[in-house]
Design a protein around this motif. Structure first.
Motif, short mmCIF file in Angstrom:
data_model
loop_
_atom_site.label_atom_id
_atom_site.label_comp_id
_atom_site.label_asym_id
_atom_site.label_seq_id
_atom_site.Cartn_x
_atom_site.Cartn_y
_atom_site.Cartn_z
N UNK A 202 0.82 -1.21 0.00
CA UNK A 202 0.00 0.00 0.00
C UNK A 202 0.86 1.26 0.00
N UNK A 203 1.97 1.22 0.74
CA UNK A 203 2.86 2.37 0.79
C UNK A 203 3.45 2.67 -0.58
N UNK A 204 3.90 1.65 -1.27
CA UNK A 204 4.49 1.85 -2.59
C UNK A 204 3.47 2.34 -3.61
N UNK A 205 2.26 1.78 -3.57
CA UNK A 205 1.21 2.23 -4.50
C UNK A 205 0.83 3.68 -4.21
N UNK A 206 0.69 4.00 -2.93
CA UNK A 206 0.33 5.38 -2.55
C UNK A 206 1.39 6.38 -3.00
N UNK A 207 2.66 6.03 -2.78
CA UNK A 207 3.75 6.92 -3.19
C UNK A 207 3.78 7.06 -4.70
N UNK A 208 3.53 5.98 -5.43
CA UNK A 208 3.50 6.05 -6.89
C UNK A 208 2.43 7.02 -7.36
N UNK A 209 1.22 6.91 -6.79
CA UNK A 209 0.13 7.79 -7.19
C UNK A 209 0.42 9.25 -6.87
N UNK A 210 0.87 9.50 -5.65
CA UNK A 210 1.15 10.89 -5.27
C UNK A 210 2.29 11.48 -6.10
N UNK A 211 3.24 10.63 -6.52
CA UNK A 211 4.37 11.12 -7.31
C UNK A 211 3.95 11.47 -8.73
N UNK A 212 2.92 10.82 -9.25
CA UNK A 212 2.38 11.23 -10.55
C UNK A 212 1.91 12.68 -10.46
N UNK A 213 1.17 12.96 -9.40
CA UNK A 213 0.71 14.34 -9.19
C UNK A 213 1.87 15.31 -9.01
N UNK A 214 2.89 14.90 -8.24
CA UNK A 214 4.03 15.77 -8.01
C UNK A 214 4.81 16.03 -9.29
N UNK A 215 4.90 15.01 -10.17
CA UNK A 215 5.57 15.20 -11.45
C UNK A 215 4.90 16.27 -12.28
N UNK A 216 3.58 16.28 -12.27
CA UNK A 216 2.83 17.33 -12.96
C UNK A 216 3.03 18.67 -12.24
N UNK A 217 2.91 18.66 -10.92
CA UNK A 217 2.94 19.90 -10.13
C UNK A 217 4.26 20.65 -10.30
N UNK A 218 5.39 19.96 -10.15
CA UNK A 218 6.69 20.64 -10.16
C UNK A 218 6.96 21.28 -11.52
N UNK A 219 6.75 20.52 -12.60
CA UNK A 219 7.02 21.08 -13.92
C UNK A 219 6.02 22.16 -14.31
N UNK A 220 4.74 21.95 -13.99
CA UNK A 220 3.73 22.96 -14.30
C UNK A 220 4.00 24.24 -13.52
N UNK A 221 4.35 24.09 -12.24
CA UNK A 221 4.64 25.27 -11.43
C UNK A 221 5.87 26.01 -11.95
N UNK A 222 6.91 25.25 -12.32
CA UNK A 222 8.10 25.89 -12.86
C UNK A 222 7.80 26.68 -14.13
N UNK A 223 6.96 26.13 -15.00
CA UNK A 223 6.61 26.84 -16.24
C UNK A 223 5.72 28.04 -15.96
N UNK A 224 4.82 27.91 -14.98
CA UNK A 224 3.98 29.06 -14.61
C UNK A 224 4.83 30.22 -14.11
N UNK A 225 5.78 29.92 -13.23
CA UNK A 225 6.61 30.97 -12.65
C UNK A 225 7.55 31.57 -13.67
N UNK A 226 8.11 30.74 -14.57
CA UNK A 226 9.00 31.28 -15.59
C UNK A 226 8.23 32.17 -16.56
N UNK A 227 6.98 31.78 -16.86
CA UNK A 227 6.14 32.61 -17.74
C UNK A 227 5.79 33.93 -17.08
N UNK A 228 5.59 33.92 -15.75
CA UNK A 228 5.22 35.14 -15.03
C UNK A 228 6.39 36.09 -14.87
N UNK A 229 7.60 35.55 -14.69
CA UNK A 229 8.75 36.39 -14.31
C UNK A 229 9.90 36.37 -15.31
N UNK A 230 9.99 35.32 -16.14
CA UNK A 230 11.10 35.20 -17.07
C UNK A 230 12.43 34.88 -16.41
N UNK A 231 12.39 34.37 -15.18
CA UNK A 231 13.62 34.11 -14.43
C UNK A 231 13.48 32.83 -13.61
#
Length: 412
Positions: A10-39
């Protein structure tokens, strides 16, 4: 054998699922911030805010999670994360796109929830996973994180073809809820809550109780300063990974014309390196090899600064991921097993506190270096990791594990 163990599965499955979300979150957030500030500095500032949030919550987090049931804390924090990310999405849907201050406020909240959840994960693994399985499970946790992140990055590429980055965050919301549901479904023989600690944990006595617990725990390590050095060294692997995530967007902007698929490809290569390392932990997760893995991470950062060759970039991300998982797994597993049964969550808090302080201290420095030049930023990462590697020699020579620690657990 691991998949026949319900808590581990259960721990491994839970971490796998949450990491899918984190993979989206980190890259999407980085692109949002770079688009807002250019830095790249804006992303470094957000990561610094996460470190500040961690430092504020972690002194209370350890004693609190030691008193409470780790599974319930894990589930509650996952749902709180989903609600926080959903607030960013709803702002975008309402026509008021998230600003840098709003994202910063969300990062502070997520730091509280994520660090409490990590402390609960540390305690849950230490209390409900057999010692004979723990090294392998911790290696697989790293693999699950990277497999999930790779999946999330692939999903993000598809989503960005039809929707903006803010809407992609809905994947993180859904995955956080699913991960919480998986953990909530586990049947355990007994709760790991400490009723004695819980009985005296009224709100007005939270600070005195926390101080008492910390004083008692730290007194045990009066003659084991090398253990506290290991805790401090935990900041290294996370600084390296956060540094590459911060700099990958401007690297692609400079070298690949800003094509977003290169961002996902480079981050995926880092994850593949970790996945490969997770299959070799029996041979590579060793106390004597700790300085080597940190030095390799320093070398990959220098390679990224010195080379403009795409092959060198992808090689650096792969080798960096491979080395990162090995050093991270050794430190995590050893601290889990070295801590006394009633101090598991407090040891997790110490580890996360070191990561938070390292983030606060080093990410603004990295952000400033990135303003000078991208190469200066990579040189800064390399210099920091070289310093960590030098400090790790003391740990590789001076730490004397108990019989129950990683060296015994990893024997065939």
């Amino acid at each position: 054998m691991i998949w026949r163990n319900p808590p581990a599965r259960a721990l491994l499955v839970s971490i796998l699922l949450s990491s899918i979300g984190m993979g989206v979150y980190v890259l999407a957030l980085g692109q949002m911030l770079f688009a807002l500030t250019g830095s790249a500095q804006a992303f470094a500032i957000v990561l610094t805010l996460q470190g500040i949030g961690a430092v504020c919550v972690l002194p209370f987090c350890g004693p609190l999670v030691d008193a409470l049931d780790s599974r319930r804390v894990y589930v509650g924090c996952g749902l709180a994360r989903a609600a926080t990310v959903l607030a960013i999405v709803l702002a975008d849907i309402a026509g008021t796109p998230a600003s840098v201050p709003m994202i910063g406020a969300a990062a502070l909240a997520l730091a509280v929830f994520d660090n409490m959840q990590r402390a609960a994960l540390f305690k849950f693994s230490a209390r409900h996973i057999d010692d004979s399985l723990r090294v392998r499970v911790n290696g697989l946790l790293g693999a699950a994180i990277q497999a999930g992140a790779l999946t999330g990055m692939a999903l993000l590429g598809v989503i960005l073809s039809v929707a903006p980055p803010a809407r992609a965050l809905l994947v993180d919301v859904a995955m956080a809820c699913a991960a919480a549901a998986v953990m909530a479904s586990i049947r355990l023989d007994a709760s790991d809550a400490n009723r004695a600690l819980l009985a005296g944990s009224r709100l007005r006595s939270l600070l005195p109780n926390a101080l008492r617990d910390w004083r008692q725990m730290l007194a045990q390590y009066r003659n084991e300063t090398v253990v506290l050095g290991m805790v401090a060294l935990c900041a290294a692997d996370f600084f390296f990974a956060n540094g590459l995530s911060t700099l990958v967007v401007p690297l692609v902007h400079r070298s690949y014309g800003g094509q977003s698929w290169y961002i996902a490809a480079l981050e995926a290569t880092f994850g593949i390196g970790m996945l490969v390392a997770s299959t070799l932990t029996r041979h590579t997760v060793r106390q004597s090899l700790l300085p080597l893995w940190l030095l390799v991470q320093a070398g990959t950062a220098l390679l990224l600064a010195l080379s403009r060759d795409p092959f060198a970039h992808f090689l650096a991300f792969f080798v960096g991921g491979f080395a990162n998982l090995n050093s991270l797994t050794w430190l995590l597993t050893t601290l889990q097993q070295h801590a006394n049964p009633g101090d598991k969550a407090k040891m997790a808090s110490l580890r996360l506190l070191a990561i938070g302080i390292g983030t606060i201290a080093l990410m603004p420095w990295l952000g400033h270096a990135a303003r000078v030049s991208l190469d200066s930023a990579f040189f800064s990462v390399g210099a920091a990791m070289a310093a960590f590697a030098l400090a790790s020699v003391w740990i590789a020579i001076g730490f004397r594990p108990h019989q129950r620690t990683i060296l015994a657990a990893s024997q065939p």
